[in-house]
Scaffold this active site. Sequence first.
Site: not given
Ligand SMILES: *Cc1c(COP(=O)(O)O)cnc(C)c1O
Length: 391
Positions: A46, A144, A273, A321
């Site tokens: 991701k 979550r 800046y 930037m």
């Molecule tokens: C991001 C994520 C992981 C990986 O987590 P790490 O701490 O980077 O190993 C695994 N499972 C879910 C559901 C995640 O959102």
Amino acid sequence: MIESIFSDDSIVLRPTVIEVDLDALRHNIAQIRSRVGQARIMGTVKANAYGHGLLRTAKELLRFGVDELGVAFLEEGIILRRAGVTAPILVLGGIIGNQITHFLEYDLQITASSVYKVRQIDETAGAMGCRASVHLKVDTGMGRIGIRHENAHELFAAAIEARNVDLCGVYSHFASSHDADPSFTRLQLERFMDALDYFPTHGVPMPVRHIANSGAILQHEDTILDMVRPGIMMYGVYPGPEVRKSTPLRPALSMKTRVVYFKVVREGASIGYDHTWTAPRQTRVVTLPVGYGDGYPRSLSNRASVLINGRRYPVVGRVSMDQCMVDIGQDSAFNGDEVVLIGRQGAECITVEELAAYCDTIPYEILTMINTRVPRKYIRAQEDVMDADLL
Ligand SMILES: *Cc1c(COP(=O)(O)O)cnc(C)c1O
């Protein structure tokens, strides 16, 4: 993938680049494999593969022995499918109603967190005359997404009943597996295993169980079930400062740029800046073509160091930037000299952990903040390959 001038080989690329060391990625996957034994590995890619470049990184990880991929949301999965990735891909985030048809069209595995969603998926698959691949999410304490662990049996029953759903997996996520204190991780694992008792009790085959992220793989061997979901450790970075470094990892990402401007600054002259830095004596300052618009955070102003000619020099004045300045004292540096912002040069090294500490954040954020306008370059021993993967 974005069609972009950033990846146009016919023009001179900007000197600011991310280099991804493919040998380090391969090493890290081999280390994870030896730690998890037979368990399947779902590589988490991701957020642009934690800044490493989604498509190329995903393909290399699969080549190095990752079995499946995990992404955050639908579009990330579609990018991989459109580029021809055929491995199983689980979208880890929640779904919004009318996305389901796209999941099915692109053969992406869906996370279902409620009975309602399972039914919706089942109906949509039925209407489309196909089958849906689903992983059920149980909330064991992360808070979550996921059905609360006490009610997990309702979700399991709904998925088993659903005629157009293939139950591919059941999973949960740890809130603090990277901590030194194991107690909450133990509690979450216990809740997960209790919920999973449903399957043998009801004579239903156990789906693929997965809960271990990087912290758990490193510190809690008994969380390594049928599959693991490493993210940050694949990239060679430990998930927290206290975590047990039970597996040797090699950071894969470097961020580099080159000197574009050199000047002598008089005592008392200010830089950048808001004139937050004033030369205490006559000194030499170089300007770098990188800034917070690339993901080199402004909070590194007057804190971070960079490496030039194998030596550390401080970033002075505010990071702007697109540019920032570095005090090289009485040393010399020339236009075009390589500057390392993250990574190794000679005997010196700047880690993402170090930058994260200056910014009061975690390495994950430093990695994922690196903007897509910074080209990614993939390096293998001796040979480097420029890649057009910018998303
Ligand atoms: C991001 C994520 C992981 C990986 O987590 P790490 O701490 O980077 O190993 C695994 N499972 C879910 C559901 C995640 O959102």
